[in-house]
Design a protein around this motif. Structure first.
Motif: not given
Length: 345
Positions: A207-216, A218-235
């Motif tokens: 999951v890739i975002g930059r600037g103000y969407q850097y936090c986005t 990270f948060e989408i990545s976390l939701k995909i990990k905890e809900l769907a069990g997918v190893e989603a890494e943020p950058y």
């Protein structure tokens, strides 16, 4: 829909509307008091989803308030017992439950050093609230689902309101477009569901975002990990090019948050590169440039100011994670191996 999590995702515009209406006055008064007590930088302490809100604060207070911002390493306080000197900082603890001892410990130490402290929490009677000189209550109501959604977006809005108060600017005017943006974001659910169904066979993603969407990211990545069990890494899109881009192949989903014009060209170029490597591209946001016919598209066009857009931009990602969990045969209301309140030391 018969889901606690889905219902709480839908509640978010009302939560922000209520936060602005009920907390606008108290936050303005807090800003006035903090302006009378000069500080040189902001020190943010959080864990989990709240840590992603702190990442937003790092960009927000840096760009809007022109202040240096540091993210706490709570272990320095709780385990190593070697806290840094933060007496010239405004110290902000962020936690939906206010229960985690290591975050409470950061604020307790800040109080001992004489630094001004603010707790941002959903629980008025929590240890974090008791440890702080000032409390900014989210008023999000009980969050019954394990995965945080409405408390995350209310944390972002609370930080934005505090940023405005430190500048002696009315937060209700600044945040006026946010509720309508969030309502528009909720309407992306059909596209989010379709994207989830297309990538449900993959156990890995970026999951890739930059600037103000850097936090986005990270948060989408976390939701995909905890809900769907997918190893989603943020950058960030910049960091992704320093090596991790090599793994985007073989049908791996690459989710790009493309809200706002600042990094549009960079995002389009990077998406094109990973397509060439065989990745499946999911675009959340502005589709003016860079989208191709084979992409999964979740269109979300938000306006200005850019620094408020993360409050709405995360919602399509929440919906993507929700439907990804269901497409993979999982219950998004009962994520595996985690519970609502996590206490770390």
């Amino acid at each position: 829909m018969d889901s606690l999590l889905w219902n709480e995702i839908q509640e978010q515009p009302d939560v922000i509307r209520r936060l602005v209406a009920e907390e606008g006055g108290p936050i303005r008064r807090l800003g006035a008091e903090l302006r009378r007590k000069p500080f040189r930088f902001i020190f943010l302490a959080a864990r989990g989803t709240s840590d992603n809100a702190a990442r937003y604060g790092q960009y927000l207070f840096g760009a809007v308030n022109r202040l240096p911002v540091a993210l706490a390493a709570p272990s320095l306080f709780s385990v190593y017992r070697k806290p840094p000197n933060i007496d010239s900082a405004l110290v902000i603890g962020i936690s939906q439950s206010g229960e985690s001892p290591d975050i409470v410990g950061v604020l307790e130490e800040a109080q001992r050093q004489g630094a001004p402290t603010v707790a941002i929490t959903n629980q008025a009677d929590s240890p974090l609230a008791r440890a702080a000189a000032h409390v900014l209550l989210l008023g999000a109501g009980e969050e019954r689902s394990v995965a945080a959604t409405k408390t995350y977006t209310s944390q972002l809005a609370a930080l934005a309101m505090l940023s405005m108060a430190l500048e002696d600017r009315p937060a209700d005017d600044a945040l006026a477009p946010v509720v309508s943006w969030m309502e528009a974001a909720l309407k992306t659910e059909p596209e989010a569901r379709a994207a989830a169904e297309r990538i449900a066979d993959s156990d890995r993603a970026v999951v890739i975002g930059r600037g103000y969407q850097y936090c986005t990211a990270f948060e989408i990545s976390l939701k995909i990990k905890e809900l769907a069990g997918v190893e989603a890494e943020p950058y960030s899109s910049a960091d992704f090019q320093h090596g991790p881009k090599a793994m985007a192949e073989g049908g791996m989903p690459a989710v790009f948050i493309t809200v706002g014009p600042m990094f549009r060209g960079e995002t389009a170029s990077l998406a094109d590169a990973v397509r060439g490597q065989g990745a499946r591209v999911v675009l959340i946001g502005d589709m003016e440039t860079g989208a191709q016919s084979g992409d999964s598209k979740i269109p979300l066009a938000l306006g200005e100011p850019e620094w408020l857009t993360p409050i709405a931009a995360v919602i399509p990602g929440q919906l993507l994670a929700f439907h990804l969990a269901r497409a993979r045969g999982l219950d998004p209301d009962q994520p595996r191996h985690i519970r609502k309140v996590t206490r770390t030391s």
